[in-house]
Design a protein around this motif. Structure first.
Motif, mmCIF file in Angstrom:
data_model
loop_
_atom_site.group_PDB
_atom_site.id
_atom_site.type_symbol
_atom_site.label_atom_id
_atom_site.label_comp_id
_atom_site.label_asym_id
_atom_site.label_seq_id
_atom_site.Cartn_x
_atom_site.Cartn_y
_atom_site.Cartn_z
ATOM 1 N N SER A 42 0.825 -1.230 -0.035
ATOM 2 C CA SER A 42 0.032 -0.089 0.071
ATOM 3 C C SER A 42 0.793 1.122 -0.004
ATOM 4 O O SER A 42 0.480 2.321 -0.540
ATOM 5 C CB SER A 42 -0.836 0.049 1.356
ATOM 6 O OG SER A 42 -0.152 -0.090 2.391
ATOM 7 N N TRP A 43 2.181 1.170 0.678
ATOM 8 C CA TRP A 43 2.737 2.155 0.798
ATOM 9 C C TRP A 43 3.527 2.492 -0.644
ATOM 10 O O TRP A 43 4.127 3.881 -0.772
ATOM 11 C CB TRP A 43 4.066 2.262 1.885
ATOM 12 C CG TRP A 43 4.390 0.680 2.108
ATOM 13 C CD1 TRP A 43 4.105 -0.098 2.703
ATOM 14 C CD2 TRP A 43 5.927 0.434 1.145
ATOM 15 N NE1 TRP A 43 5.210 -1.126 2.738
ATOM 16 C CE2 TRP A 43 5.890 -0.812 1.651
ATOM 17 C CE3 TRP A 43 6.516 1.088 0.287
ATOM 18 C CZ2 TRP A 43 7.132 -1.510 1.190
ATOM 19 C CZ3 TRP A 43 7.853 0.306 -0.129
ATOM 20 C CH2 TRP A 43 7.978 -0.738 0.082
ATOM 21 N N ALA A 44 3.513 1.916 -1.485
ATOM 22 C CA ALA A 44 4.140 2.226 -2.997
ATOM 23 C C ALA A 44 3.247 2.440 -3.918
ATOM 24 O O ALA A 44 3.584 3.022 -5.034
ATOM 25 C CB ALA A 44 5.245 1.178 -3.368
ATOM 26 N N SER A 45 2.036 2.685 -3.335
ATOM 27 C CA SER A 45 0.640 2.692 -4.436
ATOM 28 C C SER A 45 0.663 4.251 -4.784
ATOM 29 O O SER A 45 0.879 5.038 -3.867
ATOM 30 C CB SER A 45 -0.532 2.336 -3.953
ATOM 31 O OG SER A 45 -1.643 2.767 -4.622
ATOM 32 N N LYS A 46 0.574 4.525 -6.085
ATOM 33 C CA LYS A 46 0.322 6.015 -6.359
ATOM 34 C C LYS A 46 -0.997 6.179 -6.999
ATOM 35 O O LYS A 46 -1.103 7.334 -7.711
ATOM 36 C CB LYS A 46 1.325 6.214 -7.762
ATOM 37 C CG LYS A 46 2.767 6.100 -7.307
ATOM 38 C CD LYS A 46 3.602 6.647 -8.604
ATOM 39 C CE LYS A 46 5.193 6.572 -8.056
ATOM 40 N NZ LYS A 46 5.970 7.174 -9.325
ATOM 41 N N ASN A 49 4.736 9.628 1.078
ATOM 42 C CA ASN A 49 6.211 9.267 0.618
ATOM 43 C C ASN A 49 7.138 9.011 1.611
ATOM 44 O O ASN A 49 8.050 8.399 1.445
ATOM 45 C CB ASN A 49 6.792 10.692 -0.124
ATOM 46 C CG ASN A 49 6.058 11.116 -1.157
ATOM 47 O OD1 ASN A 49 5.222 10.104 -1.851
ATOM 48 N ND2 ASN A 49 6.124 12.245 -1.889
ATOM 49 N N LEU A 50 6.868 9.711 2.805
ATOM 50 C CA LEU A 50 7.666 9.327 4.071
ATOM 51 C C LEU A 50 7.597 7.820 4.468
ATOM 52 O O LEU A 50 8.273 6.893 4.636
ATOM 53 C CB LEU A 50 7.598 10.033 5.371
ATOM 54 C CG LEU A 50 8.295 10.259 6.477
ATOM 55 C CD1 LEU A 50 9.791 10.340 5.931
ATOM 56 C CD2 LEU A 50 7.981 11.038 7.471
ATOM 57 N N ARG A 51 6.190 7.318 4.195
ATOM 58 C CA ARG A 51 5.842 5.877 4.475
ATOM 59 C C ARG A 51 6.509 5.009 3.698
ATOM 60 O O ARG A 51 6.949 3.983 3.917
ATOM 61 C CB ARG A 51 4.362 5.587 4.630
ATOM 62 C CG ARG A 51 3.569 6.387 5.875
ATOM 63 C CD ARG A 51 1.869 6.031 5.713
ATOM 64 N NE ARG A 51 1.405 6.486 6.817
ATOM 65 C CZ ARG A 51 0.140 6.815 6.916
ATOM 66 N NH1 ARG A 51 -0.612 6.735 5.621
ATOM 67 N NH2 ARG A 51 -0.460 7.165 7.982
ATOM 68 N N CYS A 52 6.585 5.541 2.137
ATOM 69 C CA CYS A 52 7.159 4.746 1.248
ATOM 70 C C CYS A 52 8.552 4.465 1.641
ATOM 71 O O CYS A 52 9.178 3.431 1.566
ATOM 72 C CB CYS A 52 6.991 5.409 0.011
ATOM 73 S SG CYS A 52 7.731 4.384 -1.400
ATOM 74 N N ARG A 90 -0.577 18.496 0.023
ATOM 75 C CA ARG A 90 0.718 18.510 0.366
ATOM 76 C C ARG A 90 0.976 17.729 1.469
ATOM 77 O O ARG A 90 2.118 17.074 1.448
ATOM 78 C CB ARG A 90 1.253 20.121 0.380
ATOM 79 C CG ARG A 90 2.838 19.999 0.496
ATOM 80 C CD ARG A 90 3.259 21.582 0.410
ATOM 81 N NE ARG A 90 4.871 21.623 0.636
ATOM 82 C CZ ARG A 90 5.356 22.721 0.642
ATOM 83 N NH1 ARG A 90 4.791 23.803 0.515
ATOM 84 N NH2 ARG A 90 6.675 22.765 0.687
ATOM 85 N N GLU A 91 0.251 17.947 2.508
ATOM 86 C CA GLU A 91 0.746 17.470 3.817
ATOM 87 C C GLU A 91 0.543 15.693 3.657
ATOM 88 O O GLU A 91 1.177 14.869 3.968
ATOM 89 C CB GLU A 91 -0.246 17.734 4.973
ATOM 90 C CG GLU A 91 0.234 16.922 6.263
ATOM 91 C CD GLU A 91 1.538 17.403 6.747
ATOM 92 O OE1 GLU A 91 2.284 16.669 7.675
ATOM 93 O OE2 GLU A 91 2.094 18.394 6.322
ATOM 94 N N GLU A 92 -0.393 15.114 2.808
ATOM 95 C CA GLU A 92 -0.933 13.771 2.653
ATOM 96 C C GLU A 92 0.452 13.323 1.567
ATOM 97 O O GLU A 92 0.660 11.896 2.128
ATOM 98 C CB GLU A 92 -2.068 13.698 2.018
ATOM 99 C CG GLU A 92 -3.204 13.910 2.872
ATOM 100 C CD GLU A 92 -4.691 14.109 2.250
ATOM 101 O OE1 GLU A 92 -5.634 14.035 2.854
ATOM 102 O OE2 GLU A 92 -4.606 14.364 0.956
ATOM 103 N N GLN A 120 12.491 -0.577 5.844
ATOM 104 C CA GLN A 120 12.204 -1.559 6.613
ATOM 105 C C GLN A 120 12.470 -2.853 5.841
ATOM 106 O O GLN A 120 13.008 -4.077 6.365
ATOM 107 C CB GLN A 120 10.934 -1.798 7.123
ATOM 108 C CG GLN A 120 10.633 -0.565 8.168
ATOM 109 C CD GLN A 120 9.148 -0.424 8.550
ATOM 110 O OE1 GLN A 120 8.241 -0.934 7.944
ATOM 111 N NE2 GLN A 120 8.676 0.366 9.469
ATOM 112 N N LYS A 121 12.250 -2.844 4.648
ATOM 113 C CA LYS A 121 12.817 -4.117 3.779
ATOM 114 C C LYS A 121 14.016 -4.382 3.659
ATOM 115 O O LYS A 121 14.724 -5.561 3.857
ATOM 116 C CB LYS A 121 12.086 -3.994 2.420
ATOM 117 C CG LYS A 121 10.526 -3.989 2.280
ATOM 118 C CD LYS A 121 10.028 -4.236 0.870
ATOM 119 C CE LYS A 121 10.324 -5.765 0.380
ATOM 120 N NZ LYS A 121 9.673 -6.711 1.061
#
Length: 253
Positions: free
Chosen positions: A70-74, A89-92, A82-84, A98-99
């Motif tokens: 989900s974190w790499a989904s666009k 992007n930080l989650r990505c 902008r905040e979202e 982590q990987k």
């Protein structure tokens, strides 16, 4: 203003659509036909341009992995505030990190995933410039001090080289680091408007430290640009750092 298309409108539009589509070509089929006419193997060319078969296959594997996260989904990229977008992007970036750590992947693997995800986050310069500078210019003692908190993300670094008046012209940098023998500290100063550090990505919201490129001044002598680790964040109580700025020259002549 857009509205639902009723049946009458569809019927009215149908002849116009047929007129255009009659001569339209599928670009996917067009490129497939061009590849068939090539006198060389497009797959071999792909391997050549991308560093070999192993790298291409590795890239395909990572693309498959990222497509399931989900974190790499666009999918929502163009609807984010902008905040979202920053948070996503930080989650990505954290997902990739982590990987790397959990699966013991290499930094090259991480950079490959970063390229595929193409979601600039707050760790770009931490991974791409801050840590490599410590690894390439720091001695064993300095690496032992700084790399563990870098790898555990206790500190997040950025890179501050570009100035308002100087970019890749490193010799022209105007920010100075003057050594004070009485306190054994460095006085960092940008004495001109053009020496203002410009474009240090991640410094505004994410970084706790910066790798600052400044001209080392010892006893009035200019020793040229050197790298300094400078605390810029407010995590001193959490991490045990003094709130006063901490300097560590990595390349002292």
């Amino acid at each position: 203003m857009a509205r639902l298309v009723d049946e009458r409108t569809q019927q009215l539009q149908a002849p116009s659509t047929a007129l255009v589509t009659k001569h339209a070509e599928d670009p996917k089929q067009d490129i497939a036909n061009e590849r068939k006419r090539a006198s060389f193997s497009s797959q071999e060319l792909c391997y050549f341009l991308n560093g070999g078969k192993e790298k291409v296959e590795r890239r395909a594997q990572f693309a498959e992995v990222l497509s399931k996260t989900s974190w790499a989904s666009k999918e929502q990229q163009y609807f984010h505030t902008r905040e979202e977008e920053y948070v996503h992007n930080l989650r990505c970036s954290l997902g990739i990190w982590q990987k790397i750590t959990s699966e013991k992947l290499t930094m090259d693997d991480g950079l490959m995933m970063r390229t595929l995800a193409d979601s600039p986050g707050g760790l770009e310069l931490h991974i791409g410039m801050f840590m490599p500078t410590i690894m390439s210019q720091g001695d064993a003692e300095q690496q032992a001090k700084w790399l563990p908190p870098c790898l555990s993300l206790q500190i997040i670094g950025t890179y501050a080289q570009t100035e308002l008046g100087h970019g890749t012209f490193v010799r022209g940098l105007e920010t100075t680091a003057t050594y004070d023998p009485a306190t054994q500290e460095f006085i960092m100063h940008s004495p001109t408007l053009t020496s203002t550090k410009w474009w240090p990505g991640g410094m505004g919201k994410t970084a706790t430290h910066a790798m600052v490129m400044a001209r080392l001044i010892l006893k009035g002598r200019d020793h040229g640009p050197h790298a300094f680790v400078v605390q810029v964040g407010m995590r001193d109580q959490l991490l045990g750092f003094r709130h006063s700025v901490l300097f560590a020259c990595l390349t002292v002549c």
